[in-house]
Each structure stands twice: as structure tokens, then as C-alpha cells.
Enzyme design. Sequence first.
Site: not given
Length: 631
Positions: A328, A352
Site C-alpha cells: 500500500s 466499501d
Amino acid sequence: MPQPIPLKDHEKEKHLVNRRLLACAALVFSLCAVLVGRLYVLQVVQHEQQSAVSENNRVHVLPIAPERGLIYDRNGVVLADNKPSFDLTMTRERAGGDTAKVLDTLAQVLGLGEDERKQFDKDLRRGRKPFEPVTLMVGLSEEQIALVAVNQFRLPGLEVEPQFIREYPLAEHFAHSVGYVGRINEKEAKALDNTEYRGTQSIGKTGIEHFYESQLHGHVGYEEVETNAQGRVMRVLNHKDPTPGQDIVLTLDAHLQLAAEKALGDRRGSVVVLDPANGDVLAMVSNPSFDPNLFVKGISYKQYAALRDSIDRPLFNRVLRGLYAPGSTVKPEVAIAGLDSGVITPGSRVFDPGYYELPNYDHKYRNWNRSGDGWVDMYSAIMRSNDTYFYDLAHKLGIDRLHDYLAEFGLGQKVSLDMFEEAAGLMPSPEWKRATRRQAWFPGETLILGIGQGYMQVTPLQLAQATSLLASKGVWHRPHLAMTVGGTAPLDPHPMPDIVLHDRHAWDQVSQGMQMVMHDPRGIARAAAAGAQYRIAGKSGTAQVVAIRQGERYNREKTQERHRDNALFVGFAPADHPSVVVAVMIENGEAGGRVAGPVVREVMDAYLLDEQGHLKPEYAGGAGAHAAPHS
């Protein structure tokens, strides 16, 4: 009846004797003529040539090796020095014709093993000029010097000579950056300038010692000497001093280097610290390390095997050669790509539920938070490191745009100016996959590339440089170790183009999201920034080492220690006027924010705070003007 007595023919015998005398005279005359003719050729026709040969038997040119340049850190701390040493040399022409017997005696006198005795023969077989001494042993002890002196009458051609050899005072602390010198091997000897390296026994093998070898080495000097029939020097006819090598001042800070090593501890990994304003490498740690002094005199096979075969790979430079999935930590660069291409705005939202699905596919690409974060915009997606948001963004960008934007940040290519060992890494593309795998590119591979997984591989140095570009708002400065070489700053022969965005506000918007990672109450690395006197922009990363099956959860208890996730963290500070960039990678550390984040914070404190723990005045400007976290 008595036989008649033969009478001698005196006249006939006289003629026979005369003919023989004439034949002998002719033979003598012919031999004298050949001798006179040969003398004429040697003394008249070949006078100059034979005079030169005669002079060469009497006059010899002996090389004088130059003193190697020193290497310092940015504050004048010596990182590579020269210390006096007593070496054992042999001049074959002075050994009395039986060098093998002399070497056998030497091995017996010094109590050397069979391997060392064989090495002497290898050293003597190397190409050299007449009467040029060959170094057999480096750094003799006082006892060895005494033994050679006492047995000198049995060791013709051998001499103990003072030399300078390399010494690394801080040993393993700079082994991977400064590098080391070692004895010249046969392959190197064939490629080197025979004139410049006459009398030189060592050459830079790795690091700065290798990259700047020609500047550090200097230029050879010589002595023209007259010798007797036994090769002994009678007098010096001419002398030219060697030119010492140039000194090099590095950008490294020894104090910061030690602080970074302390922060990393005994964990396998790396720390890279850059100055975003100019590309100076302030610290470069690859752990574990090794003592470069072992290689200077010639490392033993046992010692080298222990380093080479160690499961922790101390000889491996993780900063330059280690290839890892960035995880990430590349999400800020992906966000820049989305903003600049117009695919998203800072307020663009994605829901999400804990996973992402491509249209018309039922495969679930999981978020690290299986329960999901609900509606997230770009700021909260960076703050929470939300995978679902970046799956969606990567899908909207497409592989071609995603590849091109990430390549602008130096990912998947060599970025340094003077670090020859650097690996290029890999920024995958459909063309690359067709060429190497003979397969088509799949949409799902674009998604996982958007969170720094899949085929993508980068070095810690490249990750630090990409973060430096975020801090400098796209201004390219190649990372470099040399500040000055012989008093002159090195130039970049192939400067990289700056990253120019359609809207420069994108840099600040992404920086704001990275600051929320550290300072927002919901930020996943807020613990690492607790109590900081300056504002930090950071991003964590946790990258898989081995893949897990669809729907399966990561279980550290069932995973071998060396198969656990790598922990990464990148950041710059102070966020409003960046002065330092730090990238940390810890092999099998598992949690980027929890494990690597505190290392970044500790290194930043060592750089930005004074001995009393207060923010240094040069970094205090605007430090209190912390922007309000986005909500």
C-alpha cells in the site's frame, strides 16, 4: 729372397702437407671472417639496439603505487582510511633461479598451510615486468617480520616492504554503501591498465569504492634504478612521485546512520533516508551487515563461506538489490494518477462492503478490513489504506495509464546516480507479460497492481525516491552518495524530467491524506506520530510474501516466520516544508503501520530534533501550522 725396401716420395708428401696446411688456413680464415662479421653486425649495425638491451640489464623502472583517496561522511568523519602495513614481496629474478624451493622454505618458516603455499604460485604466475616485485602476503605481524629477517639468508628475492592498506574504522556500519577493496584477481588484471596499476594490489569491489575507482586510485609513480648482476639496487637515476587518489565526501551522516541502525534493531530489513531538496542519501542501512575489513587482506575461504551461506544474507544489499512488492505504500502515487487524469476528485466516493467485484465477475478482491469501511473518499481511502477504493481506481485508470504514471515516479527502473549495484525492479505491463509469459493481461492483475501487489517489484531505494517526489511535488533529484569528488560535485549526465501535473493542488491533496494516516484519530499509523513536534505525511504497507487462497484469512501462527508478510512504511516531514524522506522495509515484519512506522518516526526524530529533544530551528518554520484533518 729379400724384399725390396720402398723408398719415400718426399716430394709427394710435401705437396700433401702443404694442401692440408692450406685447408686449415682457409678454415681458420673463414671462422675469423664470420667472427669479424658478427662483431661488425653487433657493434656497428645493431649498436643502438644492443646498447638498449645492455642498459635494460642494468637499469630498471620500478613502479610506486599511489595512495588511495580517503572517504568521509558529510561531517568529516572518516569512513575509509589508509593505514601502514608491512607486506611480503618477491622479485623472481633475485630468487637464485629456484623460486619453488624459496617458497617452500618460506611456508616452513612461517608455518603456513598448503592452501597458502598454492596461493603463492598463483600470485607469481600473474603477468608482470622483469624485476617487478609481487606481493605474496599483506599485513605481516611483528613475529612474521622477525622470522623473515632471521631467515633472510635462506629466502633470496623476498623482502618486507612498508605499504598502505585500506581500513574501514566504522566497519559494518557502512559496508553496503562505502563498499570495500580486495586483491586484484586474474580477470580484473586483464581488464586493467597495466601501466596505471603496476605495483597496485587492491581494487574497489563494491559500493563507492568500486563506482569511483578511477578517481580514488590516483596515478602511479616510478623510480628508475641501476642494479648489479644480482639485481640489487645500486643507485636511483630518476624519480617521479605518484599522484594520490582524490578524496570523496559522501552525503551520508554517520550519526543518522547509527540512529537508523538502532531504530531497525536486529531485524532483517533496510532504511533509506533522503533529502528531497537535492537527492542526498543521508542514511542507507541494510541489515544484517558484515565487516568489510575482512576482504582487504584477502578473506579466508571459511570466513567467506560463513557470510555467503548465512540464511540472513549479510552480503546482500537490500537497499539496492532487494526486490519487494511495495504494498500500500504506492497508493499515494496511484491517487496522483487518478487526480491528474481526471478519473477521480478528492471527493469521489466508493462504497466499501469489505471487497470489490469487477463487472460480470464473481471473484471477490478483499479489503484488508473484511467488515468494510462504508463510503470512502480519496482522503479517507489513503488514511485507512482502503483496498476497495484503490481496486476501483486502478480499474478506472486501466493498466496502460497506471503503468505510465507509476513509471514517472521511478518505479521499475534504476534511479540512482552513483550506485552501480542497483536493480531495476519491475513495473509490469501487457507488453511485458506477452514477452515474458506469453500470456494476455487480465483485468484482475490491474486491480492488485493498484495496491502494490502482483508482479510489481521495487527496491527500497526506488520506494524512497517515489516518496521524495511526493515531497518535492514532482521535482526530480537522483539519489546519490557522493557529495564531492576531489572537491567537485558530481553531475547527473542523464537528468530525469520533472513530473508536471495538470493541477498542482493534487500534490497537497495527496499529502493531506498521508498526514491523516499519522494524525487523524482514525489513521492507521496514528500511534507512530504520537507526541510529534512536527507534522508527518506517511503511508504504511503490508505486502504478501506468499499468496493465500481466495477467501482464506492470514494466520501468522500457521505461517513460517520467513513466509510472513513484509512490513513497509514511507513518509516525509515536516509535512508543510519537507526536509527528510524515510523509507523502511522489514522482512516478515507483518504490520507496516505498527512495526515499520515507529522506525520511521525514530529516524525522523534523530534528524529533526536536537540533543535536548527540541525541534531544530531550521525545521520549525510552519511546524505549528498543522492543517485541520479532513473529515
